[in-house]
Scaffold this motif. Sequence first.
Motif, PDB file in Angstrom:
ATOM      1  N   ILE A   1       0.797  -1.244   0.000  1.00  0.00           N
ATOM      2  CA  ILE A   1       0.000   0.000   0.000  1.00  0.00           C
ATOM      3  C   ILE A   1       0.824   1.286   0.000  1.00  0.00           C
ATOM      4  N   SER A   2       2.135   1.229  -0.138  1.00  0.00           N
ATOM      5  CA  SER A   2       2.938   2.445   0.072  1.00  0.00           C
ATOM      6  C   SER A   2       2.613   3.579  -0.889  1.00  0.00           C
ATOM      7  N   GLY A   3       2.103   3.308  -2.069  1.00  0.00           N
ATOM      8  CA  GLY A   3       1.744   4.382  -2.997  1.00  0.00           C
ATOM      9  C   GLY A   3       0.277   4.743  -2.979  1.00  0.00           C
ATOM     10  N   LEU A   4      -0.495   4.117  -2.100  1.00  0.00           N
ATOM     11  CA  LEU A   4      -1.947   4.292  -2.095  1.00  0.00           C
ATOM     12  C   LEU A   4      -2.388   5.718  -1.775  1.00  0.00           C
ATOM     13  N   THR A   5      -1.785   6.332  -0.791  1.00  0.00           N
ATOM     14  CA  THR A   5      -2.205   7.689  -0.395  1.00  0.00           C
ATOM     15  C   THR A   5      -2.085   8.653  -1.565  1.00  0.00           C
ATOM     16  N   THR A   6      -0.936   8.692  -2.197  1.00  0.00           N
ATOM     17  CA  THR A   6      -0.709   9.657  -3.273  1.00  0.00           C
ATOM     18  C   THR A   6      -1.578   9.361  -4.489  1.00  0.00           C
ATOM     19  N   LEU A   7      -1.662   8.093  -4.895  1.00  0.00           N
ATOM     20  CA  LEU A   7      -2.458   7.769  -6.083  1.00  0.00           C
ATOM     21  C   LEU A   7      -3.928   8.091  -5.869  1.00  0.00           C
ATOM     22  N   THR A   8      -4.465   7.765  -4.708  1.00  0.00           N
ATOM     23  CA  THR A   8      -5.889   8.057  -4.474  1.00  0.00           C
ATOM     24  C   THR A   8      -6.123   9.556  -4.328  1.00  0.00           C
ATOM     25  N   LYS A   9      -5.161  10.288  -3.801  1.00  0.00           N
ATOM     26  CA  LYS A   9      -5.286  11.758  -3.747  1.00  0.00           C
ATOM     27  C   LYS A   9      -5.327  12.340  -5.145  1.00  0.00           C
ATOM     28  N   GLN A  10      -4.440  11.847  -6.004  1.00  0.00           N
ATOM     29  CA  GLN A  10      -4.344  12.389  -7.359  1.00  0.00           C
ATOM     30  C   GLN A  10      -5.521  11.995  -8.241  1.00  0.00           C
ATOM     31  N   LEU A  11      -5.934  10.733  -8.194  1.00  0.00           N
ATOM     32  CA  LEU A  11      -6.930  10.237  -9.134  1.00  0.00           C
ATOM     33  C   LEU A  11      -8.308   9.983  -8.527  1.00  0.00           C
ATOM     34  N   ARG A  12      -8.428  10.059  -7.195  1.00  0.00           N
ATOM     35  CA  ARG A  12      -9.715   9.849  -6.507  1.00  0.00           C
ATOM     36  C   ARG A  12     -10.368   8.540  -6.936  1.00  0.00           C
ATOM     37  N   LEU A  13      -9.590   7.468  -6.894  1.00  0.00           N
ATOM     38  CA  LEU A  13     -10.057   6.154  -7.317  1.00  0.00           C
ATOM     39  C   LEU A  13     -10.731   5.402  -6.181  1.00  0.00           C
ATOM     40  N   PRO A  14     -11.732   4.584  -6.498  1.00  0.00           N
ATOM     41  CA  PRO A  14     -12.292   3.720  -5.460  1.00  0.00           C
ATOM     42  C   PRO A  14     -11.268   2.661  -5.058  1.00  0.00           C
ATOM     43  N   VAL A  15     -11.260   2.338  -3.778  1.00  0.00           N
ATOM     44  CA  VAL A  15     -10.353   1.341  -3.224  1.00  0.00           C
ATOM     45  C   VAL A  15     -11.198   0.198  -2.669  1.00  0.00           C
ATOM     46  N   TYR A  16     -10.937  -1.007  -3.147  1.00  0.00           N
ATOM     47  CA  TYR A  16     -11.676  -2.195  -2.734  1.00  0.00           C
ATOM     48  C   TYR A  16     -10.788  -3.009  -1.805  1.00  0.00           C
TER      49      TYR A  16
ATOM     50  N   LEU B   1      -9.424   8.382   3.149  1.00  0.00           N
ATOM     51  CA  LEU B   1      -9.732   7.182   2.374  1.00  0.00           C
ATOM     52  C   LEU B   1     -11.154   6.669   2.591  1.00  0.00           C
ATOM     53  N   GLU B   2     -11.727   6.960   3.730  1.00  0.00           N
ATOM     54  CA  GLU B   2     -13.057   6.428   4.035  1.00  0.00           C
ATOM     55  C   GLU B   2     -14.075   6.727   2.934  1.00  0.00           C
ATOM     56  N   GLU B   3     -13.996   7.908   2.336  1.00  0.00           N
ATOM     57  CA  GLU B   3     -14.959   8.259   1.282  1.00  0.00           C
ATOM     58  C   GLU B   3     -14.726   7.489  -0.018  1.00  0.00           C
ATOM     59  N   LEU B   4     -13.530   6.961  -0.218  1.00  0.00           N
ATOM     60  CA  LEU B   4     -13.213   6.205  -1.433  1.00  0.00           C
ATOM     61  C   LEU B   4     -13.268   4.691  -1.231  1.00  0.00           C
ATOM     62  N   LEU B   5     -13.327   4.264   0.010  1.00  0.00           N
ATOM     63  CA  LEU B   5     -13.276   2.842   0.334  1.00  0.00           C
ATOM     64  C   LEU B   5     -14.573   2.135  -0.023  1.00  0.00           C
ATOM     65  N   ARG B   6     -14.438   0.986  -0.672  1.00  0.00           N
ATOM     66  CA  ARG B   6     -15.561   0.115  -1.004  1.00  0.00           C
ATOM     67  C   ARG B   6     -15.284  -1.236  -0.358  1.00  0.00           C
ATOM     68  N   PRO B   7     -15.744  -1.442   0.889  1.00  0.00           N
ATOM     69  CA  PRO B   7     -15.488  -2.726   1.561  1.00  0.00           C
ATOM     70  C   PRO B   7     -16.169  -3.880   0.827  1.00  0.00           C
ATOM     71  N   VAL B   8     -15.430  -4.961   0.673  1.00  0.00           N
ATOM     72  CA  VAL B   8     -15.944  -6.156   0.005  1.00  0.00           C
ATOM     73  C   VAL B   8     -15.612  -7.348   0.893  1.00  0.00           C
ATOM     74  N   ALA B   9     -16.627  -8.003   1.398  1.00  0.00           N
ATOM     75  CA  ALA B   9     -16.414  -9.169   2.264  1.00  0.00           C
ATOM     76  C   ALA B   9     -15.832 -10.315   1.462  1.00  0.00           C
ATOM     77  N   PRO B  10     -14.914 -11.078   2.045  1.00  0.00           N
ATOM     78  CA  PRO B  10     -14.383 -12.251   1.347  1.00  0.00           C
ATOM     79  C   PRO B  10     -15.525 -13.147   0.863  1.00  0.00           C
ATOM     80  N   GLY B  11     -15.439 -13.564  -0.388  1.00  0.00           N
ATOM     81  CA  GLY B  11     -16.483 -14.380  -0.999  1.00  0.00           C
ATOM     82  C   GLY B  11     -17.477 -13.577  -1.800  1.00  0.00           C
ATOM     83  N   GLU B  12     -17.459 -12.276  -1.632  1.00  0.00           N
ATOM     84  CA  GLU B  12     -18.392 -11.396  -2.327  1.00  0.00           C
ATOM     85  C   GLU B  12     -17.874 -11.074  -3.722  1.00  0.00           C
ATOM     86  N   GLY B  13     -18.776 -11.002  -4.687  1.00  0.00           N
ATOM     87  CA  GLY B  13     -18.414 -10.657  -6.053  1.00  0.00           C
ATOM     88  C   GLY B  13     -18.793  -9.220  -6.380  1.00  0.00           C
TER      89      GLY B  13
END
Length: 162
Positions: free
Chosen positions: A63-78, A94-106
Amino acid sequence: MAELCPLFSGSTGNSYYIGSKSSGILVDIGRSCKQVTTVMQRCGIDPLSVQGILITHEHSDHISGLTTLTKQLRLPVYASPGTGRQLCYRIAFLEELLRPVAPGEGFSVGGLAIESFPTSHDAAESVGYALSAGGRKAAVVTDLGYVTGAVLRGIRGADLLV
């Protein structure tokens, strides 16, 4: 199937691009944003083609590049709910970009059908991902402690295993 481009793999950082030149996803971003986007461009992939980021677990080599990339591109994070909580502790916005996905979920992103499955690792709630498009399937499984039944089910039928 979309193409899989390994950008980085190893203890100094992990990141994979899966998709076409015009649309796809990143699985992990364990190097700096600059390093990941530079390698993507060398592979002929426009960083703006990224439709989302799948995170396997919260260790820095994923995750080391996650902060900068999501700041720049505002991408959803799963990510799994457990990993998502750890990420939100570290990355305030990150909370506003986070899309939690439970294991097993499609779910689907960028033309890819994706299913997460639990993996064995010393992290909050690590997962692997099976990605399908065009009748082909790839599975990305990192940092396994051991292979569980859930992992075997998750990778079953994969044409490519990373």
